[in-house]
Structure formats: structure tokens, C-alpha cells
Design a protein around this motif. Structure first.
Motif, PDB file in Angstrom:
ATOM      1  N   GLU A  96      12.196  -1.502  35.398  1.00 54.70           N
ATOM      2  CA  GLU A  96      11.266  -1.375  36.209  1.00 54.70           C
ATOM      3  C   GLU A  96      10.217  -2.690  36.508  1.00 54.70           C
ATOM      4  N   PRO A  97      10.257  -3.583  36.982  1.00 56.39           N
ATOM      5  CA  PRO A  97      10.469  -3.250  38.345  1.00 56.39           C
ATOM      6  C   PRO A  97      12.086  -3.702  38.708  1.00 56.39           C
ATOM      7  N   GLY A  98      12.413  -2.648  39.670  1.00 57.87           N
ATOM      8  CA  GLY A  98      13.847  -2.730  39.845  1.00 57.87           C
ATOM      9  C   GLY A  98      14.354  -3.611  40.455  1.00 57.87           C
ATOM     10  N   ARG A  99      15.677  -3.961  40.493  1.00 59.50           N
ATOM     11  CA  ARG A  99      16.074  -5.714  40.636  1.00 59.50           C
ATOM     12  C   ARG A  99      17.312  -5.655  41.370  1.00 59.50           C
ATOM     13  N   VAL A 100      17.912  -6.541  41.661  1.00 59.24           N
ATOM     14  CA  VAL A 100      19.058  -7.019  42.659  1.00 59.24           C
ATOM     15  C   VAL A 100      19.545  -7.506  41.728  1.00 59.24           C
ATOM     16  N   VAL A 101      20.945  -8.092  40.984  1.00 57.74           N
ATOM     17  CA  VAL A 101      21.213  -9.126  41.082  1.00 57.74           C
ATOM     18  C   VAL A 101      23.188  -9.406  41.372  1.00 57.74           C
ATOM     19  N   LEU A 102      23.438 -10.443  41.382  1.00 57.87           N
ATOM     20  CA  LEU A 102      24.639 -10.939  42.104  1.00 57.87           C
ATOM     21  C   LEU A 102      25.782 -10.435  40.757  1.00 57.87           C
ATOM     22  N   ALA A 103      27.182  -9.685  41.474  1.00 56.07           N
ATOM     23  CA  ALA A 103      28.156  -9.637  41.076  1.00 56.07           C
ATOM     24  C   ALA A 103      29.212 -10.411  40.610  1.00 56.07           C
ATOM     25  N   SER A 104      29.637 -10.513  39.431  1.00 54.66           N
ATOM     26  CA  SER A 104      30.287 -11.592  38.401  1.00 54.66           C
ATOM     27  C   SER A 104      31.227 -12.211  39.705  1.00 54.66           C
ATOM     28  N   SER A 105      30.981 -13.287  39.644  1.00 53.33           N
ATOM     29  CA  SER A 105      31.593 -14.715  40.088  1.00 53.33           C
ATOM     30  C   SER A 105      31.774 -14.269  42.523  1.00 53.33           C
ATOM     31  N   ALA A 106      30.572 -13.738  42.357  1.00 51.21           N
ATOM     32  CA  ALA A 106      29.681 -13.209  43.733  1.00 51.21           C
ATOM     33  C   ALA A 106      28.975 -14.252  44.237  1.00 51.21           C
ATOM     34  N   ALA A 107      28.528 -14.845  45.025  1.00 52.13           N
ATOM     35  CA  ALA A 107      27.766 -15.733  46.189  1.00 52.13           C
ATOM     36  C   ALA A 107      27.097 -15.271  47.217  1.00 52.13           C
ATOM     37  N   TRP A 108      25.696 -15.243  47.162  1.00 52.80           N
ATOM     38  CA  TRP A 108      25.061 -15.070  48.638  1.00 52.80           C
ATOM     39  C   TRP A 108      26.298 -15.692  49.377  1.00 52.80           C
ATOM     40  N   PRO A 109      25.337 -15.334  50.634  1.00 48.91           N
ATOM     41  CA  PRO A 109      26.180 -16.567  52.012  1.00 48.91           C
ATOM     42  C   PRO A 109      25.207 -17.448  52.118  1.00 48.91           C
ATOM     43  N   SER A 110      26.149 -18.431  52.456  1.00 47.08           N
ATOM     44  CA  SER A 110      25.774 -20.147  52.259  1.00 47.08           C
ATOM     45  C   SER A 110      25.133 -20.780  52.919  1.00 47.08           C
ATOM     46  N   THR A 111      25.333 -19.861  54.846  1.00 46.81           N
ATOM     47  CA  THR A 111      24.950 -19.792  55.380  1.00 46.81           C
ATOM     48  C   THR A 111      23.229 -20.641  55.543  1.00 46.81           C
TER      49      THR A 111
END
Length: 195
Positions: A108-123
Motif C-alpha cells: 500500500e499504495p499499490g504499484r505498477v512496475v516494468l517487467a524485467s527487460s521491458a520498456a514503456w513505449p518510447s514514442t
């Protein structure tokens, strides 16, 4: 910047009209509608003061950009992420694949984390609110809300019912002027950092 918007309000209140009337020792039905509005007002005050969601509700968190690797979500407890969408500059809204991120609904609070070796869209994103996270928050149904929080709501209802004149004038002020007994009940649930 970040903005938070309620998408779907809870369908029930954490305390029932019957519970409130028992607490108030009211057995007439003339005031039922009024007491109902007090329950909603008291729940809003309790949610604002604790920075929590009580009965299941859906929120949208708007961000101008993807945070570096992850982010926390306001209004715990977090139940689930419905979607994470982004709008490229001059493009159409696109949903981020859920394989790119992991959801932590335990912390708490809840979280969002990137999966390993993933990246957010870079556009390049739309200038404002390029990212929107839709999520479900709350303990569940009314029976899942901690008893102390319900008791705090009942105390608030009682205070407002006894001082009607003040309520109409100062519902906003009420959140800062919580009765001490209500504060004591709600304090363990207060999130000190909203984000």
C-alpha cells in the motif's frame, strides 16, 4: 503533471441506512433521505482524509509521461489494473500490453512496475495526459471495509446529524475538523503520502 478522476463510483455505501439510524437512535423514517446524504458525505470525508477507496470503485490516473520504471497508485487498496493506455502525438489511443508490466496489489499504495527487460513505449506522447491508467480500488463490498473505518463514518454521520446548520455551511471544513473520536478510528488507515 498528474490528475485523478473517478470513473465509476461505488454502488453501495460502507454503512447502511439501518446501521446509521441505529447509531443515531432514530426510528422515524422522515429523515431517511437526509441521513442517506449524510452517509455519502461522511464516506467522502473518510476517503479523502485517509486517502483510500472503501467500497469497490474505478479511477483513472492521467499522466503527461510514463514514469521511468514504475509508479504507485493513489486511493489504496489497489484491486487491479483495467488498462494502461497512451496517446502518441497526433495519433490514436493505444493500449499497453499487460505483459510489459507487473502489478503489485499487496503493497500500500499499490504499484505498477516494468517487467524485467521491458520498456514503456518510447514514442512521443500527446502534450497533456498522454498516459491514462484505469484501475479498480477499494476493499470490496461494504462487509469488507474495516470495522474501525465504518465506526468512524458513523461518528461523522452522528456529528453532522446533530449540527445540521454547521453541515450545510462547512462540509468542506468538516474534513479538517474531524471529531477526535473519528480521527482516532481512522488514523491507522491514513495514507501519509497520497502517491
Amino acid at each position: 503533471g498528474m490528475a485523478l478522476k473517478l470513473a465509476t463510483a461505488p454502488t453501495t455505501e460502507p454503512v447502511t441506512l439501518t446501521e446509521a439510524k441505529t447509531h443515531l437512535r432514530v426510528d422515524i423514517s422522515e429523515d431517511d433521505t437526509y441521513i442517506g446524504t449524510l452517509i455519502t458525505a461522511a464516506r467522502n470525508i473518510a476517503e479523502t482524509w485517509t486517502a483510500r477507496a472503501l467500497v469497490t470503485q474505478t479511477w483513472e490516473l492521467y499522466m503527461d509521461a510514463f514514469p521511468a520504471n514504475g509508479f504507485t497508485l493513489p486511493r489504496p487498496p489497489l484491486q487491479s489494473i483495467t488498462s494502461i493506455k497512451y496517446t502518441p502525438l497526433g495519433g490514436a489511443e493505444t493500449t499497453v500490453s499487460s505483459s510489459l508490466y507487473k502489478v503489485d496489489a499487496v503493497t500500500e499504495p499499490g504499484r505498477v512496475v516494468l517487467a524485467s527487460s521491458a520498456a514503456w513505449p518510447s514514442t512521443e506522447l500527446s502534450e497533456v495526459n498522454g498516459v491514462v491508467v484505469k484501475f479498480v480500488a477499494g476493499y470490496g463490498s461494504a462487509s469488507d471495509v474495516p470495522q474501525a473505518i465504518k465506526q468512524g463514518i458513523l461518528l461523522l454521520v452522528g456529528t453532522m446529524y446533530e449540527s445540521r446548520e454547521d453541515v450545510l455551511v462547512g462540509q468542506g471544513a468538516m474534513a479538517n475538523e474531524l471529531p477526535l473520536a473519528a480521527k482516532r478510528l481512522l488514523l491507522p488507515y491514513r495514507m501519509w503520502r497520497a502517491w
